[in-house]
Scaffold this motif. Structure first.
Motif, PDB file in Angstrom:
ATOM      1  N   SER A 203       1.005  -1.060  -0.066  1.00  0.00           N
ATOM      2  CA  SER A 203       0.154  -0.194  -0.082  1.00  0.00           C
ATOM      3  C   SER A 203       0.569   1.612   0.558  1.00  0.00           C
ATOM      4  N   PHE A 204      -0.179   1.907  -0.015  1.00  0.00           N
ATOM      5  CA  PHE A 204       0.972   3.274  -0.375  1.00  0.00           C
ATOM      6  C   PHE A 204       0.744   4.595   0.732  1.00  0.00           C
ATOM      7  N   ASP A 205       1.909   4.856   1.198  1.00  0.00           N
ATOM      8  CA  ASP A 205       1.849   5.199   2.998  1.00  0.00           C
ATOM      9  C   ASP A 205       1.538   6.618   2.499  1.00  0.00           C
ATOM     10  N   LEU A 206      -0.039   7.170   2.814  1.00  0.00           N
ATOM     11  CA  LEU A 206      -0.597   8.086   1.830  1.00  0.00           C
ATOM     12  C   LEU A 206       0.208   9.764   3.263  1.00  0.00           C
ATOM     13  N   PRO A 207      -0.084   9.616   4.565  1.00  0.00           N
ATOM     14  CA  PRO A 207      -0.206   9.708   5.812  1.00  0.00           C
ATOM     15  C   PRO A 207       1.442  10.755   5.520  1.00  0.00           C
ATOM     16  N   GLY A 208       2.175   9.532   5.678  1.00  0.00           N
ATOM     17  CA  GLY A 208       3.830   9.983   5.758  1.00  0.00           C
ATOM     18  C   GLY A 208       3.727  10.455   4.313  1.00  0.00           C
ATOM     19  N   ALA A 209       3.416  10.543   3.094  1.00  0.00           N
ATOM     20  CA  ALA A 209       3.768  11.505   1.588  1.00  0.00           C
ATOM     21  C   ALA A 209       3.627  12.493   2.179  1.00  0.00           C
ATOM     22  N   VAL A 210       2.794  12.868   2.637  1.00  0.00           N
ATOM     23  CA  VAL A 210       1.241  14.025   2.777  1.00  0.00           C
ATOM     24  C   VAL A 210       2.646  14.986   3.704  1.00  0.00           C
ATOM     25  N   THR A 211       3.266  14.015   4.885  1.00  0.00           N
ATOM     26  CA  THR A 211       3.824  14.992   5.913  1.00  0.00           C
ATOM     27  C   THR A 211       5.066  14.712   5.590  1.00  0.00           C
ATOM     28  N   VAL A 212       5.729  14.203   4.790  1.00  0.00           N
ATOM     29  CA  VAL A 212       7.263  14.658   4.509  1.00  0.00           C
ATOM     30  C   VAL A 212       8.107  15.400   3.289  1.00  0.00           C
ATOM     31  N   THR A 213       6.507  15.353   2.671  1.00  0.00           N
ATOM     32  CA  THR A 213       6.310  15.969   0.813  1.00  0.00           C
ATOM     33  C   THR A 213       6.111  17.743   2.275  1.00  0.00           C
ATOM     34  N   THR A 214       5.227  17.962   2.520  1.00  0.00           N
ATOM     35  CA  THR A 214       4.271  19.316   3.383  1.00  0.00           C
ATOM     36  C   THR A 214       6.010  19.537   3.628  1.00  0.00           C
ATOM     37  N   GLY A 215       5.975  19.031   4.853  1.00  0.00           N
ATOM     38  CA  GLY A 215       7.989  19.523   5.366  1.00  0.00           C
ATOM     39  C   GLY A 215       8.463  19.740   4.955  1.00  0.00           C
ATOM     40  N   ALA A 216       9.349  18.675   3.717  1.00  0.00           N
ATOM     41  CA  ALA A 216      10.511  19.397   2.964  1.00  0.00           C
ATOM     42  C   ALA A 216       9.924  20.000   1.684  1.00  0.00           C
ATOM     43  N   ILE A 217       8.830  20.888   1.695  1.00  0.00           N
ATOM     44  CA  ILE A 217       9.074  21.959   0.921  1.00  0.00           C
ATOM     45  C   ILE A 217       8.886  23.122   1.783  1.00  0.00           C
ATOM     46  N   LEU A 218       8.219  23.288   3.120  1.00  0.00           N
ATOM     47  CA  LEU A 218       8.545  24.528   3.780  1.00  0.00           C
ATOM     48  C   LEU A 218      10.143  24.184   4.242  1.00  0.00           C
ATOM     49  N   LEU A 219      10.777  23.154   4.797  1.00  0.00           N
ATOM     50  CA  LEU A 219      12.315  23.756   4.763  1.00  0.00           C
ATOM     51  C   LEU A 219      12.608  24.545   3.392  1.00  0.00           C
ATOM     52  N   VAL A 220      12.960  23.275   2.096  1.00  0.00           N
ATOM     53  CA  VAL A 220      13.651  24.104   1.600  1.00  0.00           C
ATOM     54  C   VAL A 220      12.974  25.511   0.828  1.00  0.00           C
ATOM     55  N   TYR A 221      12.031  25.453   1.343  1.00  0.00           N
ATOM     56  CA  TYR A 221      11.727  27.632   0.902  1.00  0.00           C
ATOM     57  C   TYR A 221      11.870  28.188   1.814  1.00  0.00           C
ATOM     58  N   ALA A 222      12.286  28.055   3.462  1.00  0.00           N
ATOM     59  CA  ALA A 222      13.028  28.653   4.466  1.00  0.00           C
ATOM     60  C   ALA A 222      14.606  28.760   3.856  1.00  0.00           C
TER      61      ALA A 222
END
Length: 477
Positions: A203-222
């Motif tokens: 199965s695809f870990d949707l909660p993990g994908a959402v949290t890590v993608t959002t966290g990584a985008i915010l980190l790289v943006y900063a």
């Protein structure tokens, strides 16, 4: 090098596949620099303000960095060839939209989608190499070809950007991607073997994908916007704080998930984890040098954009040579020794750049440092990707590639930000009195700091097993 793979016993489809994967890496690298050269024309043509033009670059960087881990896991679950082709379609369509853009908003959105395509393409390409080529000499040679194509793409990007923009206008730097992606898509159906899946469907870990993608985008943006908006601004502090929250939530989800996006047990693979740290250091030091070299060529040595592009030919050739030499070393020595040799060479070359950072310097005085540093950079590049792919099961190569490429992306953003801040090069204005001397001093400090970071890479390399790359285990459990 492709011929060498054929002579070493690789099946026919393998050297054809490698040619395609190297072509995709060349396209990926070419796109990094080709837009930089066209930025002034894009700004004037679409009516960007001085403070918003950077988003043509930042939108790509932020989305690419944020989706790398997602792209790596997607390659494992959906199929590496399928994701590879899908990423090329995103590249082609977003590039077409970028070339046809009629407003700043349209081109920024196109660049963001292009960044997502890059985040899918890079780990899919790397994991395909690790899947198609057996761990050992064959894979090491393949990684050298792939890395050499990337080095060539960086130089070709600068040259092609200058020529295309001057002759056909800025939209041509986007349209060329449409043609290249179309060629790669057609070839993929004939050259790449069909995806193979385990009998057990995961199965695809949707909660993990959402949290890590959002966290990584915010980190790289900063990290990307911090130098521009100020590190203590409310906007940046909020982004950093939210990124920590999302990444901690991701870690908690991965520990509890029965089928995690990023299996925690992969961190028990010492070669992978050490390789990830090295990719971070690599892009924070070697990867930051082109930024400061561009400043030196254009603002100190007063080169034009085209002259600056030509000036990067020699170091790019040196990097290409280094990648091939790194593969040969990895076939006979331990990865630890290969990385030590690469970092030592890189340190010597980076330090040789210090006395050349002054207004009266000639290109010949800079050349030895560029070549020596480039060779060391190429050796480390090949060896670190050998390390990150060693001991990883074939159906987890995608997520392992995504993990390593994420640290690569974040390392570049942090490295440039730190070197600019600590050297003071970001505070120097060319309109100030004695600004040239101040900029020279700042560049020299930046080169010293980059060499210090490479010394840290020496110590991290010592954490790798004392085995030759060919003796590392085929997989971990």
């Amino acid at each position: 090098m492709v011929t060498a793979l054929r002579e070493s016993g690789a099946p026919r489809f393998q050297h054809l596949s490698l040619a395609l994967l190297a072509f995709a890496q060349l396209m990926y690298s070419l796109d990094i620099n080709i837009v930089f050269v066209a930025l002034p024309e894009i700004g004037s043509g679409l009516g960007f303000s001085e403070h918003t033009l950077q988003w043509v670059v930042s939108a790509y960087t932020v989305c690419c960095g944020g989706f790398l881990l997602f792209g790596g896991r997607a390659a494992d679950l959906l199929g590496q060839r399928r994701v590879f082709i899908g990423a090329l379609w995103l590249y082609a369509l977003s590039s077409l939209a970028g070339g046809l853009a009629w407003s700043p908003v349209v081109i920024v959105i196109a660049r963001a989608i292009q960044g997502i395509g890059a985040a899918l393409l890079f780990p899919a390409t790397l994991s395909l190499i690790n899947r198609l080529f057996e761990e050992g000499p064959l894979r090491n040679r393949a990684l050298a070809v792939w890395g050499g194509a990337g080095a060539s793409g960086l130089t070709l990007g600068s040259l092609a950007g200058g020529i295309l923009t001057g002759v056909y206008g800025w939209p041509s730097v986007f349209f060329v991607n449409v043609l290249l992606a179309a060629i790669a898509i057609c070839a993929a159906f004939f050259v790449l073997p069909k995806d193979s899946f385990q009998e057990e469907r995961r199965s695809f870990d949707l909660p993990g994908a959402v949290t890590v993608t959002t966290g990584a985008i915010l980190l790289v943006y900063a990290l990307v916007q911090g130098p521009e908006e100020g590190w203590l601004s409310e906007h940046i502090l909020l982004s950093l704080s939210l990124s920590v929250v999302f990444l901690l939530a991701f870690a908690a989800i991965e520990f509890r998930s029965p089928d995690p996006l990023m299996p925690v047990r992969l961190f028990r693979n010492r070669s992978l984890t050490t390789g990830m740290v090295i990719t971070f250091i690599y892009m924070g030091t070697f990867g930051a040098l082109p930024y400061f070299l561009t400043v030196m060529f254009q603002n100190i040595m007063e080169y034009s954009a085209l002259q600056t592009g030509l000036a990067f030919i020699a170091p790019s050739l040196a990097i290409f040579v280094g990648t091939q030499f790194g593969a040969r070393l990895a076939n006979s020595l331990s990865l630890r020794k290969v990385l030590l040799a690469g970092f030592l060479t890189g340190i010597a070359g980076t330090l040789a750049l210090v006395p050349s950072a002054y207004s009266g310097a000639s290109y010949l005085s800079v050349l030895p440092g560029l070549v020596i540093s480039g060779i060391g950079q190429g050796i480390v590049w090949t060896a670190m990707w050998v390390a990150t792919g060693s001991g990883v099961k074939h159906y987890e190569q995608g997520v392992a590639s995504g993990m390593a490429s994420t640290t690569l992306n974040v390392g570049n953003a942090i490295g440039i930000a730190l070197l600019v801040a600590l050297s003071g090069s970001g505070t120097v204005s060319l309109h100030q009195v004695n600004s040239t001397n101040s900029l020279q001093n700042a560049l020299q400090i930046a080169f010293y700091l980059a060499a210090a970071g490479q010394i840290a890479g020496l110590f991290v390399s010592c954490l790798l097993p004392c085995k030759a790359a060919t003796d590392l285990p085929a997989e971990i459990t």
